[in-house]
Every structure is written in C-alpha cells, then in structure tokens.
Scaffold this motif. Structure first.
Motif, PDB file in Angstrom:
ATOM      1  N   ILE A   1       3.179   9.935   6.665  1.00  0.00           N
ATOM      2  CA  ILE A   1       2.628   8.904   6.986  1.00  0.00           C
ATOM      3  C   ILE A   1       2.896   8.374   8.264  1.00  0.00           C
ATOM      4  O   ILE A   1       4.716   7.994   7.889  1.00  0.00           O
ATOM      5  CB  ILE A   1       2.573   8.211   5.243  1.00  0.00           C
ATOM      6  CG1 ILE A   1       1.247   8.559   4.408  1.00  0.00           C
ATOM      7  CG2 ILE A   1       1.875   6.906   6.320  1.00  0.00           C
ATOM      8  CD1 ILE A   1       0.855   8.219   3.526  1.00  0.00           C
ATOM      9  N   SER A   2       2.890   7.569   9.231  1.00  0.00           N
ATOM     10  CA  SER A   2       3.703   7.475  10.656  1.00  0.00           C
ATOM     11  C   SER A   2       2.734   6.408  10.804  1.00  0.00           C
ATOM     12  O   SER A   2       1.670   6.045  10.523  1.00  0.00           O
ATOM     13  CB  SER A   2       4.060   8.500  11.405  1.00  0.00           C
ATOM     14  OG  SER A   2       2.531   8.479  12.027  1.00  0.00           O
TER      15      SER A   2
ATOM     16  N   ARG B   1       6.704  12.546   4.258  1.00  0.00           N
ATOM     17  CA  ARG B   1       7.097  12.281   4.778  1.00  0.00           C
ATOM     18  C   ARG B   1       6.982  10.843   4.938  1.00  0.00           C
ATOM     19  O   ARG B   1       4.902  10.880   5.461  1.00  0.00           O
ATOM     20  CB  ARG B   1       8.039  13.395   6.096  1.00  0.00           C
ATOM     21  CG  ARG B   1       8.186  14.721   5.743  1.00  0.00           C
ATOM     22  CD  ARG B   1       8.115  15.836   6.951  1.00  0.00           C
ATOM     23  NE  ARG B   1       8.720  16.963   6.614  1.00  0.00           N
ATOM     24  CZ  ARG B   1       8.351  18.018   8.007  1.00  0.00           C
ATOM     25  NH1 ARG B   1       8.652  16.953   9.175  1.00  0.00           N
ATOM     26  NH2 ARG B   1       9.010  19.051   6.891  1.00  0.00           N
ATOM     27  N   LEU B   2       7.526   9.908   5.171  1.00  0.00           N
ATOM     28  CA  LEU B   2       6.935   8.488   5.419  1.00  0.00           C
ATOM     29  C   LEU B   2       7.594   8.767   6.578  1.00  0.00           C
ATOM     30  O   LEU B   2       8.942   7.764   6.599  1.00  0.00           O
ATOM     31  CB  LEU B   2       7.203   7.840   4.143  1.00  0.00           C
ATOM     32  CG  LEU B   2       6.901   6.407   4.759  1.00  0.00           C
ATOM     33  CD1 LEU B   2       5.461   5.974   4.755  1.00  0.00           C
ATOM     34  CD2 LEU B   2       7.064   5.439   3.364  1.00  0.00           C
ATOM     35  N   ASP B   3       7.412   7.491   7.626  1.00  0.00           N
ATOM     36  CA  ASP B   3       8.120   6.973   8.739  1.00  0.00           C
ATOM     37  C   ASP B   3       7.084   6.155   9.747  1.00  0.00           C
ATOM     38  O   ASP B   3       6.131   6.230  10.614  1.00  0.00           O
ATOM     39  CB  ASP B   3       7.567   8.508  10.007  1.00  0.00           C
ATOM     40  CG  ASP B   3       8.425   7.850  11.159  1.00  0.00           C
ATOM     41  OD1 ASP B   3       9.116   6.970  11.599  1.00  0.00           O
ATOM     42  OD2 ASP B   3       8.363   8.068  12.581  1.00  0.00           O
ATOM     43  N   VAL B   4       7.528   4.730   9.055  1.00  0.00           N
ATOM     44  CA  VAL B   4       6.335   3.819   9.090  1.00  0.00           C
ATOM     45  C   VAL B   4       7.203   2.675  10.199  1.00  0.00           C
ATOM     46  O   VAL B   4       8.399   2.038   9.061  1.00  0.00           O
ATOM     47  CB  VAL B   4       5.491   3.122   8.419  1.00  0.00           C
ATOM     48  CG1 VAL B   4       5.300   2.098   8.789  1.00  0.00           C
ATOM     49  CG2 VAL B   4       4.515   4.475   7.638  1.00  0.00           C
ATOM     50  N   PRO B   5       7.159   2.205  10.831  1.00  0.00           N
ATOM     51  CA  PRO B   5       8.499   1.638  11.432  1.00  0.00           C
ATOM     52  C   PRO B   5       8.201   0.079  10.288  1.00  0.00           C
ATOM     53  O   PRO B   5       7.347  -0.562   9.811  1.00  0.00           O
ATOM     54  CB  PRO B   5       8.033   0.874  12.802  1.00  0.00           C
ATOM     55  CG  PRO B   5       6.895   1.784  13.102  1.00  0.00           C
ATOM     56  CD  PRO B   5       6.434   2.368  11.924  1.00  0.00           C
TER      57      PRO B   5
ATOM     58  N   GLU C   1       0.859  -1.553   0.402  1.00  0.00           N
ATOM     59  CA  GLU C   1      -0.342  -0.354  -0.110  1.00  0.00           C
ATOM     60  C   GLU C   1       0.891   1.292   0.098  1.00  0.00           C
ATOM     61  O   GLU C   1       0.267   2.242  -0.837  1.00  0.00           O
ATOM     62  CB  GLU C   1      -1.007   0.090   1.324  1.00  0.00           C
ATOM     63  CG  GLU C   1      -1.762   0.792   1.165  1.00  0.00           C
ATOM     64  CD  GLU C   1      -2.879   1.001   0.141  1.00  0.00           C
ATOM     65  OE1 GLU C   1      -4.360   2.138   0.578  1.00  0.00           O
ATOM     66  OE2 GLU C   1      -3.213   0.101  -0.301  1.00  0.00           O
ATOM     67  N   LEU C   2       2.229   1.686   1.387  1.00  0.00           N
ATOM     68  CA  LEU C   2       2.931   2.464   0.460  1.00  0.00           C
ATOM     69  C   LEU C   2       3.388   2.672  -0.412  1.00  0.00           C
ATOM     70  O   LEU C   2       4.141   3.960  -0.665  1.00  0.00           O
ATOM     71  CB  LEU C   2       3.934   1.883   1.641  1.00  0.00           C
ATOM     72  CG  LEU C   2       3.575   1.924   2.980  1.00  0.00           C
ATOM     73  CD1 LEU C   2       4.635   1.866   4.325  1.00  0.00           C
ATOM     74  CD2 LEU C   2       3.094   3.743   3.556  1.00  0.00           C
TER      75      LEU C   2
END
Length: 589
Positions: free
Chosen positions: A508-509, A468-472, A446-447
């Motif tokens: 998106i985090s 900005r993208l901050d997904v573990p 999806e990202l």
C-alpha cells in the motif's frame, strides 16, 4: 359524392349497437386476414434468406477450422522433409554403406519419424520411401491398392517437392499428404525419398466442424464430383445431376431425394478445391411456419365466432356497469371502508369504454385505500418490533467485546503472544466495522485497521504474505470513506496470496497528484481477467465472496466526492494487479 358519404355515415351511426359491433368485427377480421397473409408470405422469404445466411456462416466456420488443421499437416510435412537428421539418414540408406551402418540409420530414421507423428492426433500413419524402394513407416499403416499407391507416387512426382493431396476413396478413408524429400546439402535439391502422411479426416471434422453445423443438419465435403466426407452410402446417392454446381462460390437451393425435400447450401474453398455442403431437412426447417399458418387460420375462425358472441353480450349489458357502480357507492355509504368486502376484480363481462373504465378505476381506488390502511397498520407494528430488536442488539456487541478481552487476558497470562495479538486485532476490527458514528475517517485510522487485519492474516499465511506500507506522513491526515482499503487488501489476499505457492508481496503506497490523493494497493499475483473485471465493475457479474465489492467502493467514493474520483483497476506489466484510489485533497472535518 359528399352527400352520399354523409348519408352512409349517418346510417351507420344510427345502427343498433349489435349491428355496429358486428360490422366492426367483420371489417377488422377481413383486414387482419389480408395483412396476416401478406406478412406470412414475406416471412417465408425472410426465413429462407436467414437460414441461408446462417448456413453460410456455419460453412465458412467449418471450412476454416478444417483447413487450419490441414495447414498444420502441411507445416508438419515441411518440418519432416527439412529435418537434418532425417536427410542424413536417408543419404546413408541411399548410399553403399555397410549393413550395420544402414541398420543404425534405419532405426534413427524410424525413431525420428515416430517423434513427429506423436505430436499430431490426426496423423494415423506416416511412411518414408527411399530411392531404393525401401519403406520406413510409423503408425497404423493400411495396405494400399496398387492403383492408389501409383496415384500417390504420381502426385508426389508432379509436386516436385511441394505438398500434394490425395483424397479418400472407397477402400482408403484417410486423406493422404505426400511430397518429395529433397536434399538441402549445398542446396543441390537432389531427391532423397518420398514422404506420405495419412490424415484422419473424419476425426478432424468431428472435432472442429461437427458441432458447428446447424442442428439436424449434415455436413458434406465434395471434391471434383466425388464425396470425400462422409462415406455413407445413402449420401453418395445424393450426388446426381441436380446437385448444386461446384463452380459457384456459394449459394443454396431446395432439392428432393427419396421423396423428401432438403435445404442445401454450399461454399467453395480454393485451398484444396473442396466444396462444403450443409444439408438440412426441409420439413424440419419449415414445419414451424406451416404449423403457424394452420394455427393462424384456426385462430381466425375461433376468434371470429368468439368476438361476435362477445360483442352481442356487451351490447346486451351496456348499462350494467352503471348500475353496478351506483350499487357499490350506496353500499359504501352505510358500511365501514376498512371492513367492507368489495370485490378486487371487475366482472369478466365489463366493457372497457368510458363507463367501464370509470367503474374499474373506482374499484381500484377502493382496493388501494384498503391496502394503504392495512399497510400503515403493518408498518407501525414493524417499527415497534424493530425498536425492540435494536435494544436487544445493543447487548450482543458488548458481550462479544468482553469475551474477547477475557480471551486476550488469558492468552497473555499463558504467554500466548500470537493469540493475544490476533484477539486484539479482531476486537479492533469488530469495533471499527460495527461502529456507525463516523462514515469518514483519516487515512491513518484506515491504515491502523489494515495493520490489525494483516496481523490476523500473517498468522494464517506466515512467510507467504509479505506486506509493505509506504504512505507519506503528510497524507495520513487526509479523509477517506471508512472500510475502503481493507476490502481491497482482502481481495488481494484472496486472488493473489491464496493461489500462489511462493511469497506474495502486497504493498500500500500513496502519493499526491495536483489536488488529489492517490492510494495504491498492488500485488505480484497472477492478475485478473480483463473481461471478468469489466463485468464486475459494470454489475453484470457479482464478485466472489460476501464482502464489500469493487463496484460498491467505487460508487461510495463517487457519491461522496464526485465522478472524477473513484478507483481504477489494472494489471501490472510485470504481473499482478494494481488498484488506484483517487480522493480529493482535504483535511479531516
């Protein structure tokens, strides 16, 4: 007595059908007429009370709006009176300074007064008089009669520094606010002059209270037996001994003037001692009830004769439905059900007793069978046509993908890297949105969809879009309904980036909360109206655009995982919108 009742009942039961119907109609109409007359009388009293309540609400609203504006005028007079520059210039004008100094102070005083008056649209003129009788005015100052000028001075003196009001009269239609200007220097409170403001009451009423008055009504304002609004001569004649007393807080009554009746409600205000009236023509209010009463009488007479005639017709044709039903059954035995021409409606004279309902149900059953036969045949044709169109539709996506690949190849050959990236991203988005193989995909997939979408949007907005993208990494394998984040990102661009001139940050985090995964899409845009958002989430209003809406995404998640999951929309404290997506912690597949 019981035997008498039984004998009377047997006589009625043995009457002919015509007599039974005539007796039933006569009794029913008599009872209905009595109930209607009693109900009409009750409706009169209820209607009076409702009109009074509505009129009282209107007067409360009107008086509140008017007096709010007059409170603003009162605060303005205090600001002028306590203005340090005005007080200093008045001291100079009251002193024995040189003519040059006095001229300068006069100009400053008038300029300061003009600055205050220009802030209010309802102040037509302002005047300050010093202790020597010199006047400094601004605006459209009208010539006052000696009596009115003396009245203003007397009220100003009586106030002793507090605000006083002078109501309009026949020569001067403006409402006058006056108060003494006293010195604040060392708190000696010495008198420096007199302030007079001329307020356009008509403009205030027309702006804030005129539209609130009930349609066809008239707003009247009375103070101490004198009408101060409006200034119409024929309304002034309305002031007589029969006018409602101003001592009562509120109430209503029906009055008569020049041969016409009026419904008058009033409410008293303690702020200025004014009484507000709402005058409504009686004929306008009750014309509908009178018309309804006449129509009821006419309808009763017409209905009586129609029902008697109808009853006689039914009595003569009581056996006709049975004959018609038998005839229809026989005709059906020797005809084709699909091609038989059976009438879809029963005759107008058909009665609604057991026999009539049987005939009607039989006709509806035959018609329904015919409709089902035709509907089944139509569905078979539609299925065949849909299959054919589905085969045709499979060609178009492949042609579109091949075309995009050709454009991509040409862009790379010509060194158009930006165009090539847009074409590749667009092709990926088209394949992902058209593909029906998977309803659930990983967060990573999806990202990737989001990244391709951002690639296209960055060409459009350039430096205005800061993504900005901050997904573990450990959350990337989690499952998510397909096309969940991309529509939210599209909304952020539409409602934040497009309306902002400065760069807009969209982030998106993700984080883990207990047994749930929370993905957050937020921006620093102008936010979203709470009422508008509530209407979208409840389905009362459709969101702008033609894409997947917030309500749709929320319902998809709840249908997939349960009501404890879904989306939550809120405005950030530092500006912007935050959308949280709550999903269960689970592995793909």
């Amino acid at each position: 007595m019981r035997s008498g009742i039984r004998l009377w009942f047997n006589k009625v039961r043995n009457l002919r059908i015509k007599a039974k119907l005539f007796l039933l109609i006569t009794v029913s109409m008599a009872v209905s007429s009595c109930i209607s007359l009693v109900g009409l009388q009750i409706a009169y009293s209820i209607y009076d009370q409702q009109i009074y309540e509505k009129s009282s609400q209107v007067l409360n609203l009107s008086s509140t709006l008017i007096e709010n504006e007059l409170n603003k005028v009162e605060r303005l007079t205090f600001s002028i009176m306590s203005d340090e520059q005005i007080q200093q210039n008045l001291m100079v004008m009251n002193s024995n300074e040189s003519d040059y100094t006095r001229i300068q102070s006069r100009a400053k005083l008038v300029d300061r007064l003009v600055q205050y008056i220009n802030t209010e649209t309802y102040i037509t003129a302002a005047d300050i008089t010093d202790l020597r009788g010199n006047s400094y005015s601004s605006g459209n100052l009208t010539t006052l009669s000696p009596e009115r000028r003396a009245l203003i001075e007397r009220i100003s003196e009586q106030g002793g520094g507090s605000l006083g009001w002078v109501n309009p009269d026949a020569q001067d239609y403006s409402l006058v606010a006056t108060r003494q200007i006293r010195s604040f220097d060392n708190l000696d409170l010495n008198k420096l002059g007199t302030l007079v403001l001329h307020v356009n009451l008509d403009k205030i009423v027309n702006q804030y209270a005129r539209e609130a008055v009930i349609r066809d009504g008239e707003l009247l304002i009375v103070s101490q037996g004198n009408m101060i609004y409006p200034h119409t001569a024929n309304l002034k004649s309305f002031m007589n001994d029969s006018f409602p007393s101003e001592s009562a807080a509120k109430g209503f009554r029906i009055m008569e003037q020049d041969g016409e009746k009026y419904f008058v409600s009033h409410i008293h205000s303690d702020y200025l001692g004014w009484t507000y009236y709402n005058r409504l023509p009686f004929q306008t209010i009750f014309s509908h009830i009178i018309l309804m009463k006449n129509w009821m009488i006419a309808a009763f007479l017409v209905s009586f004769f129609l029902l008697v005639g109808f009853g006689m017709t039914v009595a003569r044709s009581v056996t006709r439905p049975i004959d018609g039903l038998i005839s229809s059954m026989r005709g059906l035995q020797i005809s084709d059900l699909e091609n038989s021409e059976l009438p879809t409606l029963a005759p107008l004279s058909q009665q609604m007793d057991e026999v009539g309902l049987l005939q009607r149900t039989y006709r509806m059953m035959i018609v329904r069978i015919q409709e089902l036969i035709k509907e089944n045949y139509t569905k078979q044709l539609i299925i065949k046509e849909t299959e054919f169109r589905s085969l045709q539709a499979q060609i178009n996506p492949h042609f579109l993908y091949n075309t995009l690949e050709s454009i991509n190849w040409i862009s790379k050959m010509n060194g158009q890297k930006q165009v090539s990236q847009m074409v590749e991203s667009l092709g990926y988005l088209l394949r992902s949105s058209i593909s029906l193989k998977q309803d659930m995909i990983s967060v990573e997939d999806e990202l990737q969809l989001v990244q391709h979408y951002i690639t296209i949007q960055r060409v459009r907005f350039e430096e205005r879009l800061d993504f900005r993208l901050d997904v573990p990494a450990h959350l990337l394998s989690q499952s998510i309904p397909k096309l969940t984040l991309q529509p939210l990102l599209e909304n952020a661009i539409k409602y934040a980036v497009e309306v902002m001139l400065e760069p807009c940050v969209i982030q998106i985090s993700g984080r883990e909360e207990a047994d749930a995964v929370v993905l957050i899409v937020e921006d620093n845009g102008p936010g979203i109206d709470e009422v508008y958002l509530e209407q979208i989430l409840t389905g009362e209003r459709k969101s702008k655009g033609t894409g997947i809406g917030l309500k749709n995404i929320d319902e998809r998640i709840k249908l997939s995982y349960g009501d404890e999951f879904g989306i939550q929309v809120e405005n950030r404290l530092d500006g912007g919108t935050r959308i949280s997506i709550r999903l269960p912690m689970m592995k793909r597949g």
